[in-house]
Design a protein around this motif. Sequence first.
Motif, mmCIF file in Angstrom:
data_model
loop_
_atom_site.group_PDB
_atom_site.id
_atom_site.type_symbol
_atom_site.label_atom_id
_atom_site.label_comp_id
_atom_site.label_asym_id
_atom_site.label_seq_id
_atom_site.Cartn_x
_atom_site.Cartn_y
_atom_site.Cartn_z
ATOM 1 N N SER A 67 42.723 36.874 44.267
ATOM 2 C CA SER A 67 43.356 35.835 45.627
ATOM 3 C C SER A 67 43.609 34.387 45.192
ATOM 4 O O SER A 67 43.841 33.473 45.802
ATOM 5 N N VAL A 68 42.822 34.452 44.050
ATOM 6 C CA VAL A 68 42.731 32.790 43.666
ATOM 7 C C VAL A 68 43.710 32.951 41.997
ATOM 8 O O VAL A 68 44.242 33.564 41.703
ATOM 9 N N THR A 69 43.981 31.608 41.721
ATOM 10 C CA THR A 69 45.324 31.328 40.765
ATOM 11 C C THR A 69 45.654 31.310 39.606
ATOM 12 O O THR A 69 44.118 31.644 39.267
ATOM 13 N N THR A 70 46.203 32.633 38.892
ATOM 14 C CA THR A 70 46.219 32.864 37.793
ATOM 15 C C THR A 70 45.195 32.499 37.011
ATOM 16 O O THR A 70 44.459 33.241 35.976
ATOM 17 N N PRO A 71 45.452 30.839 36.115
ATOM 18 C CA PRO A 71 44.275 30.709 35.041
ATOM 19 C C PRO A 71 43.003 30.508 35.639
ATOM 20 O O PRO A 71 42.201 30.857 35.032
ATOM 21 N N ILE A 72 42.563 30.228 36.679
ATOM 22 C CA ILE A 72 41.504 30.563 37.522
ATOM 23 C C ILE A 72 41.197 31.514 37.043
ATOM 24 O O ILE A 72 39.242 32.418 36.773
ATOM 25 N N ALA A 73 40.829 32.689 38.149
ATOM 26 C CA ALA A 73 41.523 34.404 38.198
ATOM 27 C C ALA A 73 41.007 35.051 37.017
ATOM 28 O O ALA A 73 40.140 35.913 36.554
ATOM 29 N N MET A 74 41.886 34.867 35.518
ATOM 30 C CA MET A 74 41.598 35.351 34.454
ATOM 31 C C MET A 74 40.632 34.809 33.499
ATOM 32 O O MET A 74 39.504 35.792 33.453
ATOM 33 N N GLY A 91 47.400 29.607 51.136
ATOM 34 C CA GLY A 91 46.904 28.927 50.617
ATOM 35 C C GLY A 91 45.938 29.728 50.073
ATOM 36 O O GLY A 91 46.084 29.997 48.930
ATOM 37 N N THR A 92 44.958 29.996 50.545
ATOM 38 C CA THR A 92 43.473 30.316 50.859
ATOM 39 C C THR A 92 44.408 32.482 50.185
ATOM 40 O O THR A 92 43.348 32.350 48.896
ATOM 41 N N VAL A 93 45.070 32.202 50.626
ATOM 42 C CA VAL A 93 45.400 34.608 50.356
ATOM 43 C C VAL A 93 45.773 34.223 49.214
ATOM 44 O O VAL A 93 45.886 35.328 47.774
ATOM 45 N N ALA A 94 47.417 33.478 49.299
ATOM 46 C CA ALA A 94 48.077 34.028 48.187
ATOM 47 C C ALA A 94 49.122 32.889 47.118
ATOM 48 O O ALA A 94 49.645 32.810 46.856
ATOM 49 N N HIS A 95 47.625 32.031 46.560
ATOM 50 C CA HIS A 95 47.372 30.828 46.005
ATOM 51 C C HIS A 95 48.309 30.065 45.373
ATOM 52 O O HIS A 95 49.355 29.812 46.731
ATOM 53 N N GLY A 96 49.264 30.001 44.428
ATOM 54 C CA GLY A 96 50.623 29.173 44.684
ATOM 55 C C GLY A 96 51.364 29.975 44.232
ATOM 56 O O GLY A 96 52.384 29.106 45.097
ATOM 57 N N SER A 129 44.317 40.835 31.740
ATOM 58 C CA SER A 129 45.490 40.181 32.593
ATOM 59 C C SER A 129 46.254 41.332 33.215
ATOM 60 O O SER A 129 46.912 41.284 33.834
ATOM 61 N N LEU A 130 45.028 41.939 33.854
ATOM 62 C CA LEU A 130 45.449 42.746 35.037
ATOM 63 C C LEU A 130 45.590 42.469 35.950
ATOM 64 O O LEU A 130 45.775 42.570 36.727
ATOM 65 N N THR A 131 44.504 41.185 35.979
ATOM 66 C CA THR A 131 43.794 40.503 37.175
ATOM 67 C C THR A 131 45.378 39.575 37.461
ATOM 68 O O THR A 131 45.652 39.515 37.891
ATOM 69 N N ALA A 132 45.675 39.198 36.134
ATOM 70 C CA ALA A 132 46.470 38.662 35.984
ATOM 71 C C ALA A 132 47.940 38.695 37.256
ATOM 72 O O ALA A 132 48.626 38.200 38.328
ATOM 73 N N VAL A 133 48.252 40.316 37.122
ATOM 74 C CA VAL A 133 48.690 40.827 37.742
ATOM 75 C C VAL A 133 48.776 41.195 38.812
ATOM 76 O O VAL A 133 49.960 41.250 40.174
ATOM 77 N N LEU A 185 58.523 30.229 39.451
ATOM 78 C CA LEU A 185 58.762 30.145 38.378
ATOM 79 C C LEU A 185 57.218 30.041 37.158
ATOM 80 O O LEU A 185 57.676 31.237 36.299
ATOM 81 N N LEU A 186 56.323 29.534 37.823
ATOM 82 C CA LEU A 186 55.563 29.771 36.293
ATOM 83 C C LEU A 186 54.529 30.651 36.458
ATOM 84 O O LEU A 186 53.408 30.848 35.633
ATOM 85 N N PHE A 187 54.796 31.547 37.683
ATOM 86 C CA PHE A 187 54.074 32.379 37.971
ATOM 87 C C PHE A 187 54.626 33.762 36.930
ATOM 88 O O PHE A 187 53.456 34.672 36.662
ATOM 89 N N VAL A 188 56.019 33.699 37.072
ATOM 90 C CA VAL A 188 56.553 34.737 36.160
ATOM 91 C C VAL A 188 56.575 35.219 34.520
ATOM 92 O O VAL A 188 56.238 36.424 34.435
ATOM 93 N N PRO A 189 56.052 34.640 33.903
ATOM 94 C CA PRO A 189 55.658 34.928 32.217
ATOM 95 C C PRO A 189 53.975 35.780 32.306
ATOM 96 O O PRO A 189 54.007 37.357 32.125
ATOM 97 N N ALA A 190 53.157 35.600 32.927
ATOM 98 C CA ALA A 190 52.061 36.323 33.659
ATOM 99 C C ALA A 190 52.702 37.308 34.692
ATOM 100 O O ALA A 190 51.771 38.676 34.239
ATOM 101 N N GLY A 191 53.186 37.341 35.509
ATOM 102 C CA GLY A 191 53.318 38.309 36.312
ATOM 103 C C GLY A 191 54.536 39.429 35.725
ATOM 104 O O GLY A 191 54.109 40.839 35.634
#
Lengths: 115, 238
Positions: free
Chosen positions: B139-146, B194-199, B157-161, A63-69
């Motif tokens: 492959s890293v979780t969103t806040p880290i990758a951004m 977890g390594t490839v698809a993070h959270g 924001s493209l990285t987040a996507v 769920l927590l990834f949805v807003p960024a997605g």
Amino acid sequence: MLEAATWLLAFQLAGEAAARLFQLPVPGPVIGMVMLAIALMAYPALADRLRGVVDGLLSNLGLLFVPAGVGVSLHLGLLEREWLPITVALLVSTVAGILVTAFLMRLLMPAEDRR
Amino acid sequence: MSEPFYKLWVYLAAGPLVWLTATLIAYQIGRYLQARTRGNPAANPVLIAVILLVLLLARTDVPYAQYFAGAQFVHFLLGTATVALGLPLWREAAMLRRHIGPLLLSIAGGSVTAAGTAVVVAWALGASRATLLSLAPKSVTTPIAMGITEKLGGIPSLTAVLVILTGVLGAIIATWVLDTAGIRDWRARGLAAGTVAHGIGTARAYQVNPTAGAYAGLAMGVNGLLTAIVLPYAARWL
């Protein structure tokens, strides 16, 4: 529940502060994660107070990834222009990454610990 | 729309309540569809929720920034959930200490492979430089990758996507790839996810098996750590 949330936020805050203060290349929440794991080694009793909230949070992690997605709506133009390299790159790298990680672990783990 | 309803909508759409609620409802629909398909990985709740919300925003002409002003409360918890991974990490601490070498090498190998093949393949197929830089930390979780992309000069924001696309893709195909490769050890399966698809891979791993979930969480944390340290140096050659 309130106590667990307070602990988690306190560790997040401590991690964020440490990351800024010491200009670490690692984001604050990751530092907070390591701090929490170390705190649990010192006080294992803390785990019982955290368990409920942590399980709730982690079982709904998606769920927590949805807003960024949803931010995909900002980049539809770029994705349309470069859909081929992006799609192929994501597919190839995801399969390759999964296989390399899993096979390396199977190769490197001592035999008695293999399951 | 009739006048009073239109006024109500304009009022509600400006606040966080509608977008927060819409995010939760969309995710619930995703979970419901996944349950209905007996946990089919292709019915990924994140994917379903994102598609529903993108359609809703397009239909109502609401800009992403306005949506995010409400949904940011959910987004914020991503950091808190990362901290919460400290608990499964601690639970596996004995195993981690005993096998620190193999675990680190496996995660690092998978991480370098995922980032390297992604950049090389995209480059060979003519992707732009901004895309390449935004693709590297995917492959890293969103806040880290951004954070990393910002340092590299990509588009955060493209990285987040791309991170989320990778996560969804990984969560969908990991079971099949690992079955086909004959990997049955839950630890190795979780570590790979977890390594490839993070959270998102971790969420999927938790759903399948608790041990796999713990190793996925561990791999996600370690990969985030490694990538944040190494990638800014490696990207100088891009």
